[in-house]
Design an enzyme around this catalytic site. Structure first.
Site, PDB file in Angstrom:
ATOM      1  N   GLU A 290       0.814  -1.211   0.000  1.00 31.73           N
ATOM      2  CA  GLU A 290       0.000   0.000   0.000  1.00 31.73           C
ATOM      3  C   GLU A 290       0.852   1.268   0.000  1.00 31.73           C
ATOM      4  O   GLU A 290       0.654   2.160  -0.808  1.00 31.73           O
ATOM      5  CB  GLU A 290      -0.874  -0.053   1.267  1.00 31.73           C
ATOM      6  CG  GLU A 290      -1.990   0.919   1.312  1.00 31.73           C
ATOM      7  CD  GLU A 290      -2.900   0.796   0.105  1.00 31.73           C
ATOM      8  OE1 GLU A 290      -3.271   1.861  -0.386  1.00 31.73           O
ATOM      9  OE2 GLU A 290      -3.212  -0.307  -0.358  1.00 31.73           O
ATOM     10  N   ASP A 291       1.785   1.338   0.935  1.00 33.47           N
ATOM     11  CA  ASP A 291       2.452   2.627   1.206  1.00 33.47           C
ATOM     12  C   ASP A 291       3.838   2.782   0.614  1.00 33.47           C
ATOM     13  O   ASP A 291       4.395   3.856   0.647  1.00 33.47           O
ATOM     14  CB  ASP A 291       2.577   2.846   2.730  1.00 33.47           C
ATOM     15  CG  ASP A 291       1.223   2.913   3.393  1.00 33.47           C
ATOM     16  OD1 ASP A 291       0.245   3.077   2.652  1.00 33.47           O
ATOM     17  OD2 ASP A 291       1.142   2.791   4.625  1.00 33.47           O
TER      18      ASP A 291
END
Length: 707
Positions: free
Chosen positions: A76-77
């Site tokens: 995700e990040d």
């Protein structure tokens, strides 16, 4: 601040060395990936995955879940692709991480449809691997613990979403300790003042109560020693959110709630549980009706315990829960206790149930028409207060409170539900809509030709029943629409002197393309449902070029015969309640199919002569359906005249559906009757019988002339 070394130390209690090394490898990989990222509180980002892994370590989750916890924000990040993770840590861990990241996107504040779709994704992820939701719940719990740094509005949003979705799921999977902490943190985030007030009040009350608590606890311990059973006795503290909910929902004061003293006795075997129960009932008097045996019949989420309420010295209510160590673990960790205790005996039942529930979610998903419908079904399942009923063979079925025999029938099997016609509750015939009570034995009577009734949707409560009924009605309505559409189209073609065989394939394809339909059946369904007009389509099918070689004025109005058994797509207008023998006319109404009116009904006046909107109908020769007619009877008031009316109608072999008397004055009154008959001749017979009664002045067949 948690460290990886401290975590490894804890994991060494239940994981092997190679497994711990893999968890550490995932930690260092995540640390590198999140390098330079900080949380809103200013701490390095890696603190969060580590804390989530710690929460899972409390539940003794396996090493793959812990690795997924470390890596759950990496895709995700940090821009690390999924494939890179798969190479490093294998497919299972990558799938878990992917599942959790997908769930991270879910924000339940968005529009209904969006929210519902997200929830569907969540169900799918859970169905593939239940550990996904465990990692997600731990992730959410740590976020709640660190909510303090957020803006108040965001804090409230996250708390609301947790109470709506995640806390009920934790409850459904039996993760009690996690749910309790979640609820208390959310309560504090949403209502800081209320939470603080209750906390202070509880603290004060606990101080004042400590002496009583100690006295009762020592009395219980002494009794256990006397009967020679060993067991731990612990005082049970209610948590803030449950106190608040009780005050709000049951309108109780804090004093009422704090007046009850709760204890838990934890022993080594099921046998000891029942022996302790006996010892407690001889120590203090039990309150009748307050004993529950969740050991013999566990709750849906696998919870087991004996509950009883006693009256102590001075009338003090004492609630006692008695359970084994394994049940205690199950009560706190639910499905995760499966990892805590590797024994497959009783533990499997909780895990089995959770899996079964997720399986049911998938079934609902398949039959739900839209995501919103799916969420509506699941919400029911997430907040169950269960009742337990028996099949005639003694098998126990769990159902949400408020369930009816129809819910029970669908819980047994979809086919049983679809063909259900009646039920016996404790051997007595009972209405299908009766709410079931704990401990009843329910027997369903089925018939091969029976089908679900749309009215059932008004009282069923389980998602399974609701979605199956809707699903059946949808397919049923489709097949009925198709056959009615076919009859209407044949009639329209017949009026033009043609038949379906005269339509060549080229014209058919052209018209399907024009109308945007896939198949000829879809087109017939549209006609049957009243969305398209048969005469127009008949011409369109015969002449795909607009020049018509058909004499459109030679429309021979041969009536279409109505049997009264056409089902959902033919309905009888309430304004004029036509019955066999009345001259009738059909009005094609969008979405409702054919609505049948009497020929002189005011509501069809405007389109009576428009062949596009109206179809001339006749009644089929052999109708055996029942139709309702409303009669107004003007009669003189005298004793027992209403009973005479009823018996006259019964003698005419008709049935009274409703009867109501409206007083006119002291001598005359008007009685409204709804009578079931099978045609005009039958009605005439019933009216003749009524006329013969002394005191009946006038009988009028009423028609409600507004829509």
């Amino acid at each position: 601040m948690p460290t990886i070394d401290a975590l490894s130390e804890r994991l060494s209690q239940y994981l092997t060395s190679p497994q711990i090394q893999q968890v550490c490898r995932a930690y260092y990989y995540a640390e590198q990936a999140h390098e330079g990222q900080r949380r809103r509180s200013g701490e390095p980002y890696i603190i969060h995955p580590l804390a989530v892994a710690n929460i899972l370590a409390d539940m003794h989750l396996d090493h793959q879940s812990l690795m997924a916890a470390m890596l759950h924000d990496v895709i995700e990040d940090t821009g690390v692709p999924k494939t890179a993770l798969a190479v490093q840590f294998g497919d299972i861990v990558t799938e878990l991480v992917d599942g959790v990241s997908k769930l991270t996107h879910i924000h339940f504040e968005s529009k209904e449809e969006q929210q519902a779709e997200n929830f569907q994704k969540m169900a799918m992820a859970m169905a593939r691997d239940i550990r996904v939701i465990l990692v997600k719940l731990a992730d959410r719990l740590h976020n709640l613990r660190t909510l303090g740094v957020m803006r108040p509005d965001k804090r409230r949003r996250i708390a609301r979403e947790t109470l709506d979705i995640y806390a009920p799921i934790a409850n459904r999977l039996g993760l009690n300790s996690l749910r309790v902490e979640m609820e208390d943190l959310c309560f504090e985030a949403m209502y800081p003042m209320r939470s603080e007030m209750i906390r202070k009040a509880v603290k004060t009350a606990r101080g004042n109560r400590s002496e009583v608590v100690n006295n009762i606890a020592s009395a219980i311990r002494n009794r256990l020693n006397e009967v020679g059973i060993s067991g731990r006795v612990v005082g049970r503290e209610k948590h803030l959110f449950s106190i608040y909910s009780k005050m709000r929902d049951q309108r109780k004061s804090l004093a009422d709630i704090m007046d009850v003293y709760g204890f838990r006795i934890i022993c080594d075997s099921v046998d000891s549980c029942y022996r302790i129960l006996g010892a407690m009932h001889s120590l203090y008097k039990p309150v009748p009706g307050r004993f529950k045996d969740y050991i013999a019949i566990p709750k849906t989420n696998g919870y087991q315990s004996l509950h009883t309420t006693l009256i102590g010295i001075g009338g003090v209510p004492i609630e006692i829960q008695i359970r084994t160590e394994e049940m205690e673990a199950m009560a706190n960790h639910g499905i995760a206790a499966h990892w805590l205790y590797k024994s497959e005996s009783d533990q499997a039942s909780g895990t089995q149930r959770a899996r079964q529930w997720v399986q049911n979610l998938l079934e609902l998903q398949k039959s739900a028409g839209s995501p919103i419908e799916f969420v509506e079904h699941v919400k029911v399942d997430l907040f169950p207060d269960e009742i337990y009923v028996f099949t005639p063979k003694g098998k126990i079925m769990e159902l949400p409170a408020g369930s009816t025999a129809i819910d029970f029938a669908y819980a047994v099997h979809t086919d049983v539900g679809n063909h259900c016609i009646a039920c016996r509750i404790n051997r007595q015939l009972a209405p299908l809509s009766a709410k079931l009570q704990n401990g009843q034995t329910v027997q369903i009577v089925t018939a091969p030709g029976a089908q679900p009734n749309p009215a059932w949707l008004n009282f069923v409560v389980t998602g399974k029943a609701r979605s199956n009924i809707r699903n059946y009605l949808k397919s049923q309505r489709r097949s009925e629409s198709v056959s009615l559409g076919e009859r209407l189209l044949n009639k329209a073609l017949d009026a033009l002197g043609k038949s379906v065989s005269d339509i060549d394939d080229q014209h058919m394809q052209l018209v399907l393309k024009e109308t945007g339909m896939e198949t000829f059946d879809d087109l017939l369904e549209e006609i049957g449902a009243g969305n398209r007009m048969a005469p127009l389509l008949a011409r369109r099918l015969l002449v795909a070029n607009k020049e018509s070689d058909v004499d459109l004025h030679a429309m021979d109005q041969s009536p279409l015969a109505i049997k009264g058994t056409e089902g959902l797509v033919v309905s009888f207008a309430k304004c004029c309640s036509p019955i066999p023998g009345d001259p009738i006319i059909g009005h094609a109404s969008s979405g409702r199919g054919l609505v049948i009116h009497t020929e002189n009904c005011k509501n069809v006046e405007e389109f009576r002569d428009n062949p596009e909107k109206c179809v001339i109908l006749s009644w089929d020769k052999d109708i055996d359906s029942e139709f309702t007619v409303d009669l107004k009877v003007y009669l003189e008031n005298r004793r027992s005249i209403v009973a005479e009316l009823a018996s006259a109608i019964t003698q005419a072999e008709a049935t009274i559906e409703k009867i109501s008397v409206e007083d006119r004055d002291a001598r005359l009154s008007v009685t409204h009757l709804s009578v079931s008959v099978n045609g005009r001749k039958h009605l005439a017979r019933a009216i003749r019988r009524l006329r013969n009664i002394r005191g009946v002045n006038k009988i009028v067949r009423t028609r409600n002339q507004s829509h």
